[in-house]
Design an enzyme around this catalytic site. Sequence first.
Site, PDB file in Angstrom:
ATOM      1  N   PHE A 124       0.858  -1.189   0.000  1.00 31.58           N
ATOM      2  CA  PHE A 124       0.000   0.000   0.000  1.00 31.58           C
ATOM      3  C   PHE A 124       0.891   1.235   0.000  1.00 31.58           C
ATOM      4  O   PHE A 124       1.740   1.393   0.882  1.00 31.58           O
ATOM      5  CB  PHE A 124      -0.936   0.047   1.212  1.00 31.58           C
ATOM      6  CG  PHE A 124      -1.834   1.264   1.176  1.00 31.58           C
ATOM      7  CD1 PHE A 124      -2.976   1.279   0.383  1.00 31.58           C
ATOM      8  CD2 PHE A 124      -1.518   2.406   1.894  1.00 31.58           C
ATOM      9  CE1 PHE A 124      -3.793   2.407   0.308  1.00 31.58           C
ATOM     10  CE2 PHE A 124      -2.327   3.545   1.826  1.00 31.58           C
ATOM     11  CZ  PHE A 124      -3.464   3.545   1.035  1.00 31.58           C
ATOM     12  N   ASP A 183       9.275   2.833   1.840  1.00 36.44           N
ATOM     13  CA  ASP A 183       8.084   3.532   2.310  1.00 36.44           C
ATOM     14  C   ASP A 183       7.963   3.260   3.810  1.00 36.44           C
ATOM     15  O   ASP A 183       7.508   2.189   4.220  1.00 36.44           O
ATOM     16  CB  ASP A 183       6.856   3.036   1.544  1.00 36.44           C
ATOM     17  CG  ASP A 183       5.569   3.741   1.995  1.00 36.44           C
ATOM     18  OD1 ASP A 183       5.572   4.356   3.074  1.00 36.44           O
ATOM     19  OD2 ASP A 183       4.569   3.658   1.258  1.00 36.44           O
ATOM     20  N   LYS A 230       2.408  10.121   8.152  1.00 35.39           N
ATOM     21  CA  LYS A 230       1.714   9.686   9.371  1.00 35.39           C
ATOM     22  C   LYS A 230       2.270  10.318  10.645  1.00 35.39           C
ATOM     23  O   LYS A 230       1.956  11.452  10.946  1.00 35.39           O
ATOM     24  CB  LYS A 230       1.674   8.158   9.436  1.00 35.39           C
ATOM     25  CG  LYS A 230       0.746   7.567   8.374  1.00 35.39           C
ATOM     26  CD  LYS A 230       0.209   6.194   8.706  1.00 35.39           C
ATOM     27  CE  LYS A 230      -0.972   5.820   7.840  1.00 35.39           C
ATOM     28  NZ  LYS A 230      -0.663   5.261   6.540  1.00 35.39           N
TER      29      LYS A 230
END
Length: 399
Positions: free
Chosen positions: A139, A224, A253
């Site tokens: 993702f 990532d 985040k």
Amino acid sequence: MSESERILHEGSTVLFQNYRSLPLVLVRGEGCRVWDADGRCYLDLVAGIATVNLGHCHPAVAGAVKAQADRLFHVSNLYVNLEQVKLARWLVDHSFADRAFFCNSGTEAVEAAIKLARRRAWAAGRRGAHQIVVAENSFHGRTMGALSATGQAQYHEGFEPLLPGFAVAPYNDADAFIRLMNEDTCGVILEPVQGEGGVIPAKPEFLQAVRAACTRRGIPLILDEIQTGMGRTGTLFAYEQYGIEPDIMVLAKALGNGFPIGAMLAREAVAKAFTPGTHGATFGGNPLSCAASLATCETLVAGAMQSGARVGAYFRARLEALASEFPFMKEVRGLGLHLAIETDTDCKPIAEACIAEGLLVNVIQGKILRFIPPLVITEAEIDEGIGILWKVLRQLGHG
Ligand SMILES: *Cc1c(COP(=O)(O)O)cnc(C)c1O
């Protein structure tokens, strides 16, 4: 009608219905607790999806935002601002990287990394090299580039055609990755632990073999760490536990403890491909988001990260003990406070029943319970959460 019901109804009439939000309206938070519009309190084991790592409304971050809000919000990148320089310095000093670029979200950071990888191949005279090798079940975000790098069909449906140039190999299969790397390849992007895919850690041999292949071919390895970074897995960045370093890393985040900010970090040899005018973002690196992030970073390494690593082992042991009591729980896995239990049943009713008992837990991929609390959670709060979960599982007849 309660205040929560009133707001839920209003939201259902005016908001896009693109989220599967649970029927819960949150209005306030402090540490590992949040409160709904009717004053009910919840223990939060989700932290806004691994984002509020220092806990809700941490005074260091709230204070930095308030002070910066009285000084300067935004000037654009037509000019330089002090907070952006300070944050870049901190990130460079605490990672493999030489340079930082700032944006507003994870998907935007991934987008920047895709563009940097392509531009870097182009600048090196490899004009056709545009392909990026990605993992199945990955993702990377929702914009068209990041979506095209995401190896899960459920996110693609109805949005094709995707961006060309992404080759997909099974996660944890180094030979498959190496087989797909060729003259057209300009990068490889991987999560050190697949997050949305189900909290699946990379095998060290896998990351090391892909790293070596990238080095051999002169192709940048993009990690990532949007979900795994900022202390989530027990170290500042997950790559530190794998004995490797990337060439490009994307963060978001927890980088601002809930204040929106994304970043792309890179080594000089790669970063130099972004010459003046090649990429940008109006809000990117604005003083307000950088002040929030710098306070987050400093607070994290001053103790929250170490605390998270310590209680991560405790939480995992408690989850393993819980799983041994309930046969429908198949596996406990993860690193640090990035934890999950894979089950053989639909977990949505469990999350819903937990809300009624004052506990927030997260469900991914239907059958996986994910535990990503603030890193400042205490053993007593973990015990409380496990106690509620145990009670709910008994109520639902699981054991
Ligand atoms: C959340 C996430 C993203 C996307 O970040 P947004 O801020 O939602 O755009 C990308 N990659 C990973 C690994 C993530 O967990």
